[in-house]
Scaffold this motif. Structure first.
Motif, PDB file in Angstrom:
ATOM      1  N   ARG A  38     -18.020   2.745   3.346  1.00  0.00           N
ATOM      2  CA  ARG A  38     -17.804   1.451   2.675  1.00  0.00           C
ATOM      3  C   ARG A  38     -19.131   0.841   2.216  1.00  0.00           C
ATOM      4  NH1 ARG A  38     -14.003   0.880   5.693  1.00  0.00           N
ATOM      5  NH2 ARG A  38     -15.339   0.108   7.354  1.00  0.00           N
ATOM      6  N   THR A  82      -4.536   7.446   7.759  1.00  0.00           N
ATOM      7  CA  THR A  82      -5.395   7.261   8.933  1.00  0.00           C
ATOM      8  C   THR A  82      -5.015   6.051   9.787  1.00  0.00           C
ATOM      9  OG1 THR A  82      -7.219   8.364   7.821  1.00  0.00           O
ATOM     10  CG2 THR A  82      -7.805   6.922   9.632  1.00  0.00           C
ATOM     11  N   LYS A 102      -3.861  -2.505  -4.264  1.00  0.00           N
ATOM     12  CA  LYS A 102      -4.190  -3.725  -3.515  1.00  0.00           C
ATOM     13  C   LYS A 102      -4.977  -4.715  -4.383  1.00  0.00           C
ATOM     14  CE  LYS A 102      -5.567  -1.253   0.359  1.00  0.00           C
ATOM     15  NZ  LYS A 102      -6.153  -1.063   1.689  1.00  0.00           N
ATOM     16  N   ASP A 151      -9.769   1.170   0.154  1.00  0.00           N
ATOM     17  CA  ASP A 151      -8.876   1.954   0.991  1.00  0.00           C
ATOM     18  C   ASP A 151      -9.743   3.057   1.566  1.00  0.00           C
ATOM     19  OD1 ASP A 151      -6.308   2.153   2.107  1.00  0.00           O
ATOM     20  OD2 ASP A 151      -5.945   3.966   0.968  1.00  0.00           O
ATOM     21  N   SER A 152      -9.542   3.343   2.830  1.00  0.00           N
ATOM     22  CA  SER A 152     -10.406   4.331   3.460  1.00  0.00           C
ATOM     23  C   SER A 152      -9.600   5.217   4.379  1.00  0.00           C
ATOM     24  CB  SER A 152     -11.532   3.637   4.221  1.00  0.00           C
ATOM     25  OG  SER A 152     -11.029   2.592   5.010  1.00  0.00           O
ATOM     26  N   GLY A 153     -10.167   6.347   4.693  1.00  0.00           N
ATOM     27  CA  GLY A 153      -9.464   7.263   5.573  1.00  0.00           C
ATOM     28  C   GLY A 153     -10.429   8.250   6.186  1.00  0.00           C
ATOM     29  N   TYR A 181      -5.739   0.569  17.011  1.00  0.00           N
ATOM     30  CA  TYR A 181      -6.862   1.490  16.834  1.00  0.00           C
ATOM     31  C   TYR A 181      -6.916   2.518  17.964  1.00  0.00           C
ATOM     32  CZ  TYR A 181      -8.982  -1.573  13.287  1.00  0.00           C
ATOM     33  OH  TYR A 181      -9.237  -2.308  12.170  1.00  0.00           O
ATOM     34  N   GLU A 186       0.886  -1.168   0.000  1.00  0.00           N
ATOM     35  CA  GLU A 186       0.000   0.000   0.000  1.00  0.00           C
ATOM     36  C   GLU A 186       0.919   1.213   0.000  1.00  0.00           C
ATOM     37  OE1 GLU A 186      -2.877  -0.655   3.162  1.00  0.00           O
ATOM     38  OE2 GLU A 186      -3.433   1.455   3.073  1.00  0.00           O
ATOM     39  N   PHE A 223     -15.313  -0.481  14.669  1.00  0.00           N
ATOM     40  CA  PHE A 223     -13.867  -0.619  14.868  1.00  0.00           C
ATOM     41  C   PHE A 223     -13.227   0.756  14.632  1.00  0.00           C
ATOM     42  CE2 PHE A 223     -12.221  -0.370  10.511  1.00  0.00           C
ATOM     43  CZ  PHE A 223     -13.374  -0.551   9.774  1.00  0.00           C
ATOM     44  N   GLY A 224     -11.918   0.801  14.782  1.00  0.00           N
ATOM     45  CA  GLY A 224     -11.166   2.020  14.447  1.00  0.00           C
ATOM     46  C   GLY A 224     -11.678   3.243  15.197  1.00  0.00           C
ATOM     47  N   TYR A 225     -12.012   4.273  14.462  1.00  0.00           N
ATOM     48  CA  TYR A 225     -12.430   5.554  15.042  1.00  0.00           C
ATOM     49  C   TYR A 225     -13.934   5.603  15.334  1.00  0.00           C
ATOM     50  CZ  TYR A 225      -7.843   7.179  13.324  1.00  0.00           C
ATOM     51  OH  TYR A 225      -6.503   7.341  13.070  1.00  0.00           O
ATOM     52  N   ASP A 226     -14.640   4.492  15.175  1.00  0.00           N
ATOM     53  CA  ASP A 226     -16.108   4.515  15.340  1.00  0.00           C
ATOM     54  C   ASP A 226     -16.579   5.082  16.686  1.00  0.00           C
ATOM     55  OD1 ASP A 226     -16.899   3.739  12.812  1.00  0.00           O
ATOM     56  OD2 ASP A 226     -16.868   1.602  13.274  1.00  0.00           O
TER      57      ASP A 226
HETATM   58  P1  IMP Z   1      -7.435   1.096   5.517  1.00  0.00           P
HETATM   59  O1  IMP Z   1      -8.531   1.415   4.570  1.00  0.00           O
HETATM   60  O2  IMP Z   1      -7.448  -0.352   5.906  1.00  0.00           O
HETATM   61  O3  IMP Z   1      -6.096   1.591   5.069  1.00  0.00           O
HETATM   62  O4  IMP Z   1      -7.764   1.776   6.894  1.00  0.00           O
HETATM   63  C1  IMP Z   1      -7.830   3.101   7.157  1.00  0.00           C
HETATM   64  C2  IMP Z   1      -8.101   3.345   8.622  1.00  0.00           C
HETATM   65  O5  IMP Z   1      -9.279   4.159   8.672  1.00  0.00           O
HETATM   66  C3  IMP Z   1      -8.451   2.112   9.470  1.00  0.00           C
HETATM   67  O6  IMP Z   1      -7.348   1.589  10.103  1.00  0.00           O
HETATM   68  C4  IMP Z   1      -9.386   2.673  10.509  1.00  0.00           C
HETATM   69  O7  IMP Z   1      -8.679   3.173  11.587  1.00  0.00           O
HETATM   70  C5  IMP Z   1     -10.041   3.832   9.783  1.00  0.00           C
HETATM   71  N1  IMP Z   1     -11.368   3.432   9.313  1.00  0.00           N
HETATM   72  C6  IMP Z   1     -11.725   3.087   8.046  1.00  0.00           C
HETATM   73  N2  IMP Z   1     -13.034   2.793   7.993  1.00  0.00           N
HETATM   74  C7  IMP Z   1     -13.492   2.946   9.244  1.00  0.00           C
HETATM   75  C8  IMP Z   1     -14.787   2.773   9.813  1.00  0.00           C
HETATM   76  O8  IMP Z   1     -15.782   2.381   9.179  1.00  0.00           O
HETATM   77  N3  IMP Z   1     -14.877   3.045  11.122  1.00  0.00           N
HETATM   78  C9  IMP Z   1     -13.824   3.462  11.873  1.00  0.00           C
HETATM   79  N4  IMP Z   1     -12.602   3.619  11.406  1.00  0.00           N
HETATM   80  C10 IMP Z   1     -12.439   3.368  10.080  1.00  0.00           C
END
Ligand code: IMP
Length: 219
Positions: free
Chosen positions: A204, A84, A52, A68-70, A94, A40, A150-153
């Motif tokens: 997503r 992110t 990817k 990929d998300s951010g 996280y 990545e 998960f993550g920043y939720d």
């Molecule tokens: P990646 O897309 O796996 O590179 O992740 C990007 C980061 O964004 C993840 O590690 C999470 O911390 C955060 N992230 C992405 N989507 C979500 C979500 O739906 N909820 C919370 N955090 C998210």
């Protein structure tokens, strides 16, 4: 339809399966023996998501998709964005990322805490490549709330939520729910939404539903 989802993140795999429903069987690269980390190296969500998916297609030769998300925080000029997942130092968990963001924004007033999750999904099917984008607008809360997601939720407060949010059953039996969004006047965090409720509004979720529509339309 069987598709490889280029992720090692079990939360995302489960979330995607829930959104796409029983017409799709999602498998992870690891379950097909590809256990190395997928590179990545891009500087945009589009580039990383393509990198990817391309990697999986070249190594496994199967129809696949990658995301990929951010999180883009306006006060941070759109950061951490593509970085992110690696916001805190070292190899962050996280909770490290989330705590760093709460700390950085600790004196920032509510009206300046605007942010959005953005996701880009790249689908490779046959020799076709297609990208889908999804955006979830909201704000960064001042404290953690809820145990879902998960993550920043726990600190992401979406601007709008599904109106069935008080009714877990309605959300979980309607994972494709898109209509009837209402202003999130109670400041409910993503992590407090039932799974179906988060999927109905998430960045997503938007990408996956657009991808599912596209796949159905090309049959
Ligand atoms: P990646 O897309 O796996 O590179 O992740 C990007 C980061 O964004 C993840 O590690 C999470 O911390 C955060 N992230 C992405 N989507 C979500 C979500 O739906 N909820 C919370 N955090 C998210």
């Amino acid at each position: 339809m069987k598709l490889v989802f280029a992720t090692g993140n079990s939360h995302k795999l489960q979330e995607a399966q829930e959104i796409l429903g029983p017409g799709f069987t999602l498998v992870s690269p690891a379950s097909l023996g590809l256990t190395e980390e997928i590179p990545e190296t891009g500087t945009t969500l589009e580039a990383n998501s393509l990198e990817k998916a391309d990697y999986i297609y070249k190594h496994l030769g199967t129809d696949c998709f990658a995301d990929d998300s951010g999180l883009e925080v306006d006060y941070l000029g759109g950061g951490p964005g593509v970085y992110t997942a690696r916001y805190a130092d070292g190899e962050p968990q996280y909770k490290d990322n989330l705590e760093k963001l709460l700390h950085v924004l600790k004196d920032v007033p509510w009206e300046k805490r605007t942010a959005r999750f953005r996701a880009v999904v790249t689908l490779i099917i046959g020799n076709e490549v297609k990208q889908f984008e999804g955006v979830l607008e909201g704000r960064i809360g001042t404290e953690r709330k809820g145990n879902g997601g998960f993550g920043y939720d726990p600190i992401f407060i979406p601007n709008e939520i599904p109106d069935q949010v008080g009714n877990d059953d309605a959300c979980s039996v309607m994972p494709g729910l898109t209509g009837h969004l209402v202003p999130n006047t109670q400041g409910i965090a993503n992590a407090e939404l039932p799974e179906g409720g988060k999927n109905a509004i998430s960045h997503r979720g938007q990408c996956m539903r657009a991808m599912a529509e596209y796949l159905k339309s090309r049959k």
